[in-house]
Write a protein that holds these residues in place. Structure first.
Motif, PDB file in Angstrom:
ATOM      1  N   ILE A  55      38.381   6.104  90.903  1.00 49.10           N
ATOM      2  CA  ILE A  55      38.815   4.945  90.124  1.00 49.10           C
ATOM      3  C   ILE A  55      37.875   4.756  88.935  1.00 49.10           C
ATOM      4  CG2 ILE A  55      39.256   2.463  90.168  1.00 49.10           C
ATOM      5  CD1 ILE A  55      39.653   2.751  93.205  1.00 49.10           C
ATOM      6  N   ALA A 101      35.569  -1.314  94.462  1.00 47.40           N
ATOM      7  CA  ALA A 101      36.464  -0.198  94.148  1.00 47.40           C
ATOM      8  C   ALA A 101      37.396   0.103  95.317  1.00 47.40           C
ATOM      9  CB  ALA A 101      35.653   1.035  93.774  1.00 47.40           C
ATOM     10  N   ILE A 109      35.967   2.620  86.500  1.00 47.47           N
ATOM     11  CA  ILE A 109      35.506   1.221  86.501  1.00 47.47           C
ATOM     12  C   ILE A 109      34.600   0.995  85.299  1.00 47.47           C
ATOM     13  CG2 ILE A 109      34.143  -0.505  87.726  1.00 47.47           C
ATOM     14  CD1 ILE A 109      35.102   0.628  90.318  1.00 47.47           C
TER      15      ILE A 109
END
Length: 311
Positions: free
Chosen positions: A147, A279, A149
């Motif tokens: 992911i 996350a 971020i």
């Protein structure tokens, strides 16, 4: 917004420059391509002259069947001062009238061996990427469990130190201090590092370190789609922070609204672990599992089922 010139297109797709070499510095202002079928039939009322013109088998076979005088007139009308260039697909034979007109006006006439559909999609994707809206944001971009971020916060709050701890825990750094962001479509933001500071991380008291040299190529990424923003701010005892996770904040970047989580910073908090959990929790929400909402629903059920005491 990046500046794309015809010579960039020639280098990228190995196009053969047939005529109009004087115009290789012409600028392409839009990612939209034009296949001038109606124009070949004589309808120029809405001719998008500012687009890159792409002629395939259909257009050329039609125009080659026209009377020589009409063919010359219509091919010349394709060539305007606003036209950035004309591309021929399938390595097809180029009408002499078109080569003459482009040479006279200085419009690059190029040829490719690719089919029309494939050439169109590749050029469109390239131009959309290069001409996409861009911005730069002060922050750190990392990849955690796949992911992207974006970590933001005021200077000195601990963004770079947190990124270093995340890299040590097996995650990957994309950019530190300044993140270049481009919007590829309505919902997609791609972040990368400026060339000057790529793979570099600044740690106060230590200085600038090269993450790839210290931790290996697996510790960095060149670019990453941004899915979540996390804002670090110094703990304010007077501020009421979200303790359940029901409040949904967003951060607007260019035209996209990204979900945002605010994490208060104070001594003793392990920010790297908290961001890892954020996350994973974000991923669970995407899968339809929202622990905070489940807790709230259960609490409401308990409250609704509780009978008031009889007096």
């Amino acid at each position: 917004m990046a500046n794309v010139q015809i010579k960039d297109l020639i280098d990228k797709f190995q196009l053969e420059l047939v005529s109009g070499v004087e115009g290789i510095n012409r600028t392409i202002a839009t990612s939209d391509l034009s296949r001038p079928g109606l124009e070949m039939a004589g309808y120029f009322a809405y001719y998008p002259a500012d687009r890159l013109q792409l002629l395939g088998k259909t257009e050329l076979s039609f125009v080659n069947g026209l009377d020589a005088r009409i063919r010359r007139e219509r091919l010349r009308r394709l060539c305007t001062e606003q036209t950035p260039g004309i591309v021929i697909s399938r390595e097809m034979e180029i009408p002499p009238e078109l080569a003459e007109a482009t040479e006279e006006i200085g419009i690059p006439l190029m040829r490719s061996q690719l089919t029309t559909t494939r050439l169109s999609s590749r050029i469109t994707n390239y131009l959309e990427s290069k001409l996409a809206p861009t911005t730069a944001i002060h922050g750190v971009l990392v990849e955690i469990y796949g992911i992207g971020i974006l970590i933001t916060g005021s200077s000195g709050v601990g963004k770079s130190e947190t990124a270093l701890e995340l890299v040590k825990r097996g995650h990957r750094l994309v950019a530190d201090d300044s993140v270049d962001i481009r919007q590829e479509d309505e919902t997609t933001l791609i972040g990368s590092a400026p060339d000057l500071i790529q793979h570099l991380l600044e740690i106060r008291g230590v200085g600038i370190i090269n993450v790839m040299t210290l931790f290996g190529a697996g510790a960095i990424r060149t670019y990453k789609k941004i899915a979540l923003t996390i804002n670090l701010e110094t703990w304010d005892p007077k501020k009421a922070y979200d303790r359940l996770g029901l409040d949904e904040e967003t951060m607007k970047i260019i035209d996209c609204d990204l979900p945002r989580v605010t994490i208060p910073v104070r001594p003793g908090r392990n920010l790297a672990v908290i961001i890892e959990v954020a996350a994973m929790n974000f991923r669970l929400k995407k899968m339809g599992v929202n622990a905070a909402q489940q807790f709230s629903d259960k609490l409401n059920q308990v409250l609704d089922s509780t009978e008031p005491d009889d007096f």
